[in-house]
Design a protein around this motif. Structure first.
Motif, PDB file in Angstrom:
ATOM      1  N   GLN A 167       3.397   5.836   8.770  1.00 50.86           N
ATOM      2  CA  GLN A 167       4.015   4.784   9.570  1.00 50.86           C
ATOM      3  C   GLN A 167       5.056   4.019   8.751  1.00 50.86           C
ATOM      4  OE1 GLN A 167       3.206   4.481  12.940  1.00 50.86           O
ATOM      5  NE2 GLN A 167       2.103   6.377  12.386  1.00 50.86           N
ATOM      6  N   ILE A 168       6.080   3.539   9.431  1.00 49.65           N
ATOM      7  CA  ILE A 168       7.144   2.783   8.748  1.00 49.65           C
ATOM      8  C   ILE A 168       6.593   1.449   8.272  1.00 49.65           C
ATOM      9  CG2 ILE A 168       9.370   1.630   9.038  1.00 49.65           C
ATOM     10  CD1 ILE A 168      10.087   3.791  11.112  1.00 49.65           C
ATOM     11  N   VAL A 169       6.877   1.118   7.037  1.00 53.09           N
ATOM     12  CA  VAL A 169       6.459  -0.152   6.446  1.00 53.09           C
ATOM     13  C   VAL A 169       7.588  -1.160   6.633  1.00 53.09           C
ATOM     14  CG1 VAL A 169       5.751  -1.331   4.331  1.00 53.09           C
ATOM     15  CG2 VAL A 169       5.047   1.057   4.741  1.00 53.09           C
ATOM     16  N   CYS A 170       7.189  -2.363   7.120  1.00 51.54           N
ATOM     17  CA  CYS A 170       8.188  -3.408   7.352  1.00 51.54           C
ATOM     18  C   CYS A 170       7.958  -4.596   6.431  1.00 51.54           C
ATOM     19  CB  CYS A 170       8.126  -3.881   8.815  1.00 51.54           C
ATOM     20  SG  CYS A 170       8.518  -2.567  10.007  1.00 51.54           S
ATOM     21  N   GLU A 202      16.528   6.050   3.783  1.00 54.56           N
ATOM     22  CA  GLU A 202      15.187   6.486   4.190  1.00 54.56           C
ATOM     23  C   GLU A 202      14.223   5.303   4.252  1.00 54.56           C
ATOM     24  OE1 GLU A 202      13.666   9.784   1.968  1.00 54.56           O
ATOM     25  OE2 GLU A 202      15.693  10.538   1.566  1.00 54.56           O
ATOM     26  N   ASN A 203      13.371   5.325   5.293  1.00 51.95           N
ATOM     27  CA  ASN A 203      12.359   4.278   5.440  1.00 51.95           C
ATOM     28  C   ASN A 203      11.176   4.519   4.505  1.00 51.95           C
ATOM     29  OD1 ASN A 203      13.702   2.892   7.561  1.00 51.95           O
ATOM     30  ND2 ASN A 203      12.965   4.449   9.016  1.00 51.95           N
ATOM     31  N   VAL A 204      10.535   3.436   4.120  1.00 54.16           N
ATOM     32  CA  VAL A 204       9.297   3.529   3.345  1.00 54.16           C
ATOM     33  C   VAL A 204       8.150   3.776   4.313  1.00 54.16           C
ATOM     34  CG1 VAL A 204       7.705   2.327   1.801  1.00 54.16           C
ATOM     35  CG2 VAL A 204      10.181   1.974   1.568  1.00 54.16           C
ATOM     36  N   LEU A 205       7.328   4.792   4.029  1.00 58.21           N
ATOM     37  CA  LEU A 205       6.212   5.134   4.908  1.00 58.21           C
ATOM     38  C   LEU A 205       4.896   4.864   4.216  1.00 58.21           C
ATOM     39  CD1 LEU A 205       7.536   8.593   6.210  1.00 58.21           C
ATOM     40  CD2 LEU A 205       7.870   6.322   7.251  1.00 58.21           C
ATOM     41  N   ASP A 206       3.891   4.472   5.013  1.00 58.00           N
ATOM     42  CA  ASP A 206       2.567   4.264   4.419  1.00 58.00           C
ATOM     43  C   ASP A 206       1.796   5.577   4.395  1.00 58.00           C
ATOM     44  OD1 ASP A 206       1.648   4.762   6.985  1.00 58.00           O
ATOM     45  OD2 ASP A 206       1.261   2.647   7.464  1.00 58.00           O
ATOM     46  N   ALA A 207       0.511   5.506   4.018  1.00 56.88           N
ATOM     47  CA  ALA A 207      -0.304   6.719   3.879  1.00 56.88           C
ATOM     48  C   ALA A 207      -0.461   7.470   5.199  1.00 56.88           C
ATOM     49  CB  ALA A 207      -1.671   6.359   3.316  1.00 56.88           C
ATOM     50  N   LEU A 211      11.400  -1.396   5.688  1.00 54.53           N
ATOM     51  CA  LEU A 211      11.763  -1.333   4.267  1.00 54.53           C
ATOM     52  C   LEU A 211      12.419   0.014   3.969  1.00 54.53           C
ATOM     53  CD1 LEU A 211       8.584  -2.823   2.530  1.00 54.53           C
ATOM     54  CD2 LEU A 211      10.824  -3.911   2.774  1.00 54.53           C
ATOM     55  N   LYS A 212      13.478  -0.030   3.176  1.00 54.90           N
ATOM     56  CA  LYS A 212      14.193   1.187   2.806  1.00 54.90           C
ATOM     57  C   LYS A 212      13.747   1.647   1.410  1.00 54.90           C
ATOM     58  CE  LYS A 212      16.693   1.259   6.544  1.00 54.90           C
ATOM     59  NZ  LYS A 212      16.494   2.326   7.569  1.00 54.90           N
ATOM     60  N   ARG A 213      13.637   2.977   1.267  1.00 56.49           N
ATOM     61  CA  ARG A 213      13.223   3.512  -0.014  1.00 56.49           C
ATOM     62  C   ARG A 213      14.334   3.324  -1.051  1.00 56.49           C
ATOM     63  NH1 ARG A 213      13.442   8.096  -2.941  1.00 56.49           N
ATOM     64  NH2 ARG A 213      14.809   9.124  -1.421  1.00 56.49           N
ATOM     65  N   LYS A 214      13.925   2.973  -2.236  1.00 53.88           N
ATOM     66  CA  LYS A 214      14.901   2.780  -3.319  1.00 53.88           C
ATOM     67  C   LYS A 214      14.783   3.924  -4.323  1.00 53.88           C
ATOM     68  CE  LYS A 214      14.969  -2.259  -2.962  1.00 53.88           C
ATOM     69  NZ  LYS A 214      14.764  -3.553  -3.673  1.00 53.88           N
ATOM     70  N   GLU A 215      15.897   4.236  -4.926  1.00 50.04           N
ATOM     71  CA  GLU A 215      15.886   5.262  -5.977  1.00 50.04           C
ATOM     72  C   GLU A 215      16.743   4.804  -7.161  1.00 50.04           C
ATOM     73  OE1 GLU A 215      19.475   8.308  -4.688  1.00 50.04           O
ATOM     74  OE2 GLU A 215      17.418   8.818  -4.135  1.00 50.04           O
ATOM     75  N   VAL A 216      16.340   5.283  -8.334  1.00 51.16           N
ATOM     76  CA  VAL A 216      17.051   4.920  -9.557  1.00 51.16           C
ATOM     77  C   VAL A 216      18.100   5.976  -9.854  1.00 51.16           C
ATOM     78  CG1 VAL A 216      16.823   4.558 -12.047  1.00 51.16           C
ATOM     79  CG2 VAL A 216      15.075   3.666 -10.480  1.00 51.16           C
ATOM     80  N   LYS A 217      19.318   5.521 -10.091  1.00 54.11           N
ATOM     81  CA  LYS A 217      20.403   6.441 -10.405  1.00 54.11           C
ATOM     82  C   LYS A 217      20.956   6.124 -11.788  1.00 54.11           C
ATOM     83  CE  LYS A 217      22.035   8.022  -5.936  1.00 54.11           C
ATOM     84  NZ  LYS A 217      23.229   8.321  -5.111  1.00 54.11           N
ATOM     85  N   ASN A 218      21.207   7.184 -12.534  1.00 52.73           N
ATOM     86  CA  ASN A 218      21.812   7.031 -13.849  1.00 52.73           C
ATOM     87  C   ASN A 218      23.290   7.376 -13.782  1.00 52.73           C
ATOM     88  OD1 ASN A 218      19.304   6.461 -15.187  1.00 52.73           O
ATOM     89  ND2 ASN A 218      18.813   8.638 -15.049  1.00 52.73           N
ATOM     90  N   TYR A 219      24.086   6.636 -14.487  1.00 50.14           N
ATOM     91  CA  TYR A 219      25.509   6.961 -14.576  1.00 50.14           C
ATOM     92  C   TYR A 219      26.005   6.615 -15.969  1.00 50.14           C
ATOM     93  CZ  TYR A 219      26.653   1.983 -14.045  1.00 50.14           C
ATOM     94  OH  TYR A 219      26.755   0.630 -14.216  1.00 50.14           O
TER      95      TYR A 219
END
Length: 300
Positions: free
Chosen positions: A111-114, A103-108, A121-129
């Motif tokens: 719009q796609i943030v570059c 997923e792309n990072v979007l501004d307010a 820029l791609k959205r990051k997520e935290v994963k637990n394992y």
């Protein structure tokens, strides 16, 4: 065991009432005692192990009862004995990793943030394992009390000691009135005895003291008399154990054998509530009377 004197039916009835009352008062006093509170506090320090780890522990040490880590034993004022081999278990380790998504990072404004180079820029997520490592625990039998330190209450029941006059005759009479065969074995689970409804037999741990052996035999005899065929949901496990141990206490008391150190802790650890005693007293007295009558006849 005190000298045998045959009593009248009225004397037996009165004795049963007195012993049942003494049992009820003893249990209530125990579960409200500082010793029981301390026991519950100390036992709360032990982990509840997963099914996989429980199998591992049982496979490596079938007689294990109270198991925890080296540092925990130290906190309970016990030292792992020199040369003892730890029991291996799987220890979970939580790990966290940040991963980039599609997923792309979007501004307010949506719009796609570059980045500086114009790449979205791609959205990051935290994963637990969870990953696992090998850890080691030790059974209470592998430890000893640290000299000079306060001894912590860990066992609800104190092993009964002492010899009994005419033990062989007494044990033989128990076997005679039992509806199923009674035998002695080295029970690998660490139990002091058991009644098998499926195999129709009572098995007692060999090598115990006279007092512990007689008490355990009467406990299992009570199971065979009260719970034969009741493997379903008719009675809870706690009620079955309360009934059997209560009968053992009363019968043993009748013959001058004091099992308070074991019985009160045992029943206290199984009880669901105090009313459970009152709800089962008539059944307990009936079974106790039945066993006493049969033993008295043989001993007379």
């Amino acid at each position: 065991m005190k000298k045998f004197n045959k009593k009248s039916d009225e004397q037996k009835k009165q004795e049963l009432e007195e012993l049942a009352k003494r049992f009820e008062e003893g249990i209530k006093a125990y579960i409200h005692s500082d010793r029981f509170k301390e026991l519950l506090t100390n036992l709360s320090k032990f982990h509840t192990y997963s099914i996989r780890n429980s199998f591992l522990i049982a496979f490596q040490n079938p007689k294990a009862t109270y198991v925890t880590t080296y540092p925990k034993w130290k906190s309970l004022n016990r030292q792992v004995k020199k040369g003892e081999k730890g029991i291996q278990i799987f220890v979970p380790i939580k790990r966290t990793v940040e991963m980039e998504t599609e997923e792309n990072v979007l501004d307010a404004d949506g719009q796609i943030v570059c980045d500086a180079e114009g790449n979205p820029l791609k959205r990051k997520e935290v994963k637990n394992y969870i990953k696992y490592k090998i850890g080691y625990v030790y059974d209470i039998s592998q430890t000893s009390q640290i000299e000079g330190k306060e001894e912590k209450e860990l066992e609800p029941c104190k092993e009964l000691t002492g010899s009994i006059k005419n033990f062989d005759e007494f044990m033989g009479n128990i076997a005679k009135i039992s509806p199923v065969p009674v035998s002695f074995e080295d029970i690998q689970s660490g139990a002091k005895g058991y009644y098998s409804d499926m195999e129709k037999k009572i098995v007692i741990q060999s090598g115990m003291s006279d007092t512990q052996t007689i008490k355990t035999s009467i406990h299992e005899l009570a199971h065979s008399l009260l719970h034969e065929g009741k493997t379903g949901t008719e009675l809870s496990r706690s009620t079955k154990e309360l009934q059997a141990e209560s009968v053992a206490f009363i019968v043993c008391q009748h013959y001058g054998i004091d099992t308070s150190d074991y019985t009160f802790g045992y029943v206290g650890s199984w009880m669901e509530d105090e009313e459970q005693i009152l709800q089962n007293l008539e059944i307990i007295k009936m079974c106790s009377s039945n066993i006493i009558d049969k033993l008295d006849t043989l001993m007379a």
